[in-house]
Design a protein around this motif. Structure first.
Motif, PDB file in Angstrom:
ATOM      1  N   SER A 195      -9.496  62.059 -43.334  1.00 12.32           N
ATOM      2  CA  SER A 195     -10.501  60.939 -42.991  1.00 12.32           C
ATOM      3  C   SER A 195     -11.502  60.505 -42.497  1.00 12.32           C
ATOM      4  O   SER A 195     -12.607  60.258 -42.519  1.00 12.32           O
ATOM      5  N   ILE A 196     -10.631  59.913 -41.814  1.00 13.56           N
ATOM      6  CA  ILE A 196     -11.014  59.755 -39.919  1.00 13.56           C
ATOM      7  C   ILE A 196     -10.864  60.480 -38.468  1.00 13.56           C
ATOM      8  O   ILE A 196     -10.934  59.940 -37.430  1.00 13.56           O
ATOM      9  N   GLY A 197     -10.802  62.157 -39.734  1.00 16.84           N
ATOM     10  CA  GLY A 197     -10.755  62.696 -38.334  1.00 16.84           C
ATOM     11  C   GLY A 197      -8.930  63.312 -37.512  1.00 16.84           C
ATOM     12  O   GLY A 197      -9.538  63.906 -36.501  1.00 16.84           O
ATOM     13  N   THR A 198      -8.030  62.611 -37.421  1.00 17.47           N
ATOM     14  CA  THR A 198      -6.986  63.613 -37.541  1.00 17.47           C
ATOM     15  C   THR A 198      -6.628  64.584 -37.714  1.00 17.47           C
ATOM     16  O   THR A 198      -6.359  64.987 -39.398  1.00 17.47           O
ATOM     17  N   PRO A 199      -6.438  65.812 -36.816  1.00 18.31           N
ATOM     18  CA  PRO A 199      -6.281  66.991 -37.742  1.00 18.31           C
ATOM     19  C   PRO A 199      -4.785  67.093 -37.107  1.00 18.31           C
ATOM     20  O   PRO A 199      -3.802  66.482 -35.894  1.00 18.31           O
ATOM     21  N   THR A 200      -4.533  67.999 -38.386  1.00 23.94           N
ATOM     22  CA  THR A 200      -3.395  69.006 -37.669  1.00 23.94           C
ATOM     23  C   THR A 200      -3.002  70.253 -38.018  1.00 23.94           C
ATOM     24  O   THR A 200      -4.296  70.674 -38.562  1.00 23.94           O
ATOM     25  N   TYR A 201      -1.842  71.039 -37.536  1.00 23.72           N
ATOM     26  CA  TYR A 201      -2.119  72.521 -37.480  1.00 23.72           C
ATOM     27  C   TYR A 201      -0.983  73.436 -37.586  1.00 23.72           C
ATOM     28  O   TYR A 201      -0.067  72.762 -37.245  1.00 23.72           O
ATOM     29  N   ALA A 202      -1.316  74.172 -38.204  1.00 24.51           N
ATOM     30  CA  ALA A 202       0.227  75.086 -38.536  1.00 24.51           C
ATOM     31  C   ALA A 202       0.811  75.685 -37.016  1.00 24.51           C
ATOM     32  O   ALA A 202      -0.827  76.012 -35.836  1.00 24.51           O
ATOM     33  N   ASP A 203       1.870  75.936 -36.844  1.00 22.36           N
ATOM     34  CA  ASP A 203       2.427  76.055 -35.890  1.00 22.36           C
ATOM     35  C   ASP A 203       2.082  77.209 -35.565  1.00 22.36           C
ATOM     36  O   ASP A 203       1.334  77.416 -33.969  1.00 22.36           O
ATOM     37  N   SER A 204       1.386  78.175 -36.132  1.00 19.82           N
ATOM     38  CA  SER A 204       0.818  79.796 -36.381  1.00 19.82           C
ATOM     39  C   SER A 204      -0.427  79.560 -35.043  1.00 19.82           C
ATOM     40  O   SER A 204      -1.097  80.680 -34.595  1.00 19.82           O
ATOM     41  N   VAL A 205      -1.471  78.488 -35.585  1.00 18.81           N
ATOM     42  CA  VAL A 205      -2.727  78.483 -34.952  1.00 18.81           C
ATOM     43  C   VAL A 205      -2.950  77.731 -34.098  1.00 18.81           C
ATOM     44  O   VAL A 205      -4.358  77.177 -32.984  1.00 18.81           O
ATOM     45  N   LYS A 206      -2.265  76.796 -33.713  1.00 20.14           N
ATOM     46  CA  LYS A 206      -2.248  75.746 -32.607  1.00 20.14           C
ATOM     47  C   LYS A 206      -2.360  75.852 -31.294  1.00 20.14           C
ATOM     48  O   LYS A 206      -2.101  77.497 -30.318  1.00 20.14           O
ATOM     49  N   GLY A 207      -3.224  75.435 -30.260  1.00 20.03           N
ATOM     50  CA  GLY A 207      -4.065  76.243 -29.106  1.00 20.03           C
ATOM     51  C   GLY A 207      -5.097  77.155 -29.486  1.00 20.03           C
ATOM     52  O   GLY A 207      -5.815  77.405 -28.347  1.00 20.03           O
ATOM     53  N   ARG A 208      -5.219  77.960 -31.178  1.00 16.49           N
ATOM     54  CA  ARG A 208      -6.089  78.987 -30.820  1.00 16.49           C
ATOM     55  C   ARG A 208      -7.273  78.575 -32.028  1.00 16.49           C
ATOM     56  O   ARG A 208      -8.547  78.639 -31.758  1.00 16.49           O
ATOM     57  N   PHE A 209      -6.746  77.365 -33.264  1.00 19.53           N
ATOM     58  CA  PHE A 209      -7.977  76.479 -34.198  1.00 19.53           C
ATOM     59  C   PHE A 209      -8.323  75.709 -33.595  1.00 19.53           C
ATOM     60  O   PHE A 209      -7.524  74.941 -33.585  1.00 19.53           O
ATOM     61  N   THR A 210      -9.959  74.887 -34.418  1.00 18.27           N
ATOM     62  CA  THR A 210      -9.635  73.453 -33.903  1.00 18.27           C
ATOM     63  C   THR A 210     -10.435  73.467 -35.456  1.00 18.27           C
ATOM     64  O   THR A 210     -11.682  73.986 -35.889  1.00 18.27           O
ATOM     65  N   ILE A 211      -9.784  72.109 -36.664  1.00 15.12           N
ATOM     66  CA  ILE A 211     -10.543  71.819 -37.545  1.00 15.12           C
ATOM     67  C   ILE A 211     -11.537  70.545 -36.625  1.00 15.12           C
ATOM     68  O   ILE A 211     -10.691  69.631 -36.143  1.00 15.12           O
ATOM     69  N   TRP A 212     -12.422  70.385 -38.051  1.00 12.84           N
ATOM     70  CA  TRP A 212     -13.175  68.926 -37.579  1.00 12.84           C
ATOM     71  C   TRP A 212     -13.550  68.418 -39.079  1.00 12.84           C
ATOM     72  O   TRP A 212     -14.442  69.380 -39.903  1.00 12.84           O
ATOM     73  N   ARG A 213     -14.801  67.905 -38.924  1.00 12.14           N
ATOM     74  CA  ARG A 213     -15.129  67.080 -39.639  1.00 12.14           C
ATOM     75  C   ARG A 213     -16.389  66.543 -39.801  1.00 12.14           C
ATOM     76  O   ARG A 213     -16.522  65.480 -38.345  1.00 12.14           O
ATOM     77  N   ASP A 214     -18.127  67.370 -40.627  1.00 14.82           N
ATOM     78  CA  ASP A 214     -18.442  65.853 -40.676  1.00 14.82           C
ATOM     79  C   ASP A 214     -18.991  65.129 -41.418  1.00 14.82           C
ATOM     80  O   ASP A 214     -19.188  65.660 -42.498  1.00 14.82           O
ATOM     81  N   ASN A 215     -18.701  63.849 -41.655  1.00 12.42           N
ATOM     82  CA  ASN A 215     -18.683  63.215 -42.853  1.00 12.42           C
ATOM     83  C   ASN A 215     -19.882  62.808 -43.590  1.00 12.42           C
ATOM     84  O   ASN A 215     -20.434  62.821 -44.643  1.00 12.42           O
ATOM     85  N   ALA A 216     -21.010  62.775 -42.015  1.00 12.29           N
ATOM     86  CA  ALA A 216     -22.581  62.633 -42.584  1.00 12.29           C
ATOM     87  C   ALA A 216     -23.062  64.093 -43.707  1.00 12.29           C
ATOM     88  O   ALA A 216     -24.077  63.681 -44.135  1.00 12.29           O
TER      89      ALA A 216
END
Length: 120
Positions: A52-73
């Protein structure tokens, strides 16, 4: 509560796509949001999540290639996918833990899925 995913498509290996998933309806708060994927003949797997505060986690297979983020607004989670590989081909589902009221627990909701196809 509805989750509407968009942004899938067909792309060549090495290309990029951005997925979006917007939550709508009546709710008190949204907790973790994330993306999962399911390839033909395989189980659904976690791709990435954001707290909820934007801390990301990634599967090893996508680390360095994918980026997740959110806009709570706007109650939306995004997944930027770069350097796509044919192995990334799958139906991508967004998910969110939603608290409908102050006193109810977080409950997982799923979007309808969006197809990502990466050609070699």
């Amino acid at each position: 509560v509805q989750l509407q995913a968009s942004g899938g498509g067909l792309v060549q290996a090495g290309g990029s796509l951005r997925l979006s998933c917007a939550a709508s309806g009546s709710f008190f708060m949204i907790g973790d949001m994330g993306w999962y994927r399911q390839a033909p003949g395989k189980q659904r797997e976690l791709v990435a999540t954001t707290s909820s505060i934007g801390t990301p986690t990634y599967a090893d297979s996508v680390k360095g290639r994918f980026t997740i983020w959110r806009d709570n607004a706007v109650n939306t989670v995004y997944l930027q996918m770069n350097s796509l590989e044919p192995e990334d081909t799958a139906v991508y589902y967004c998910s969110a833990g939603v608290k409908r009221t102050l006193t109810t627990r977080l409950y997982p909701y799923w979007g309808q899925g969006t197809q990502v196809t990466v050609s070699s």
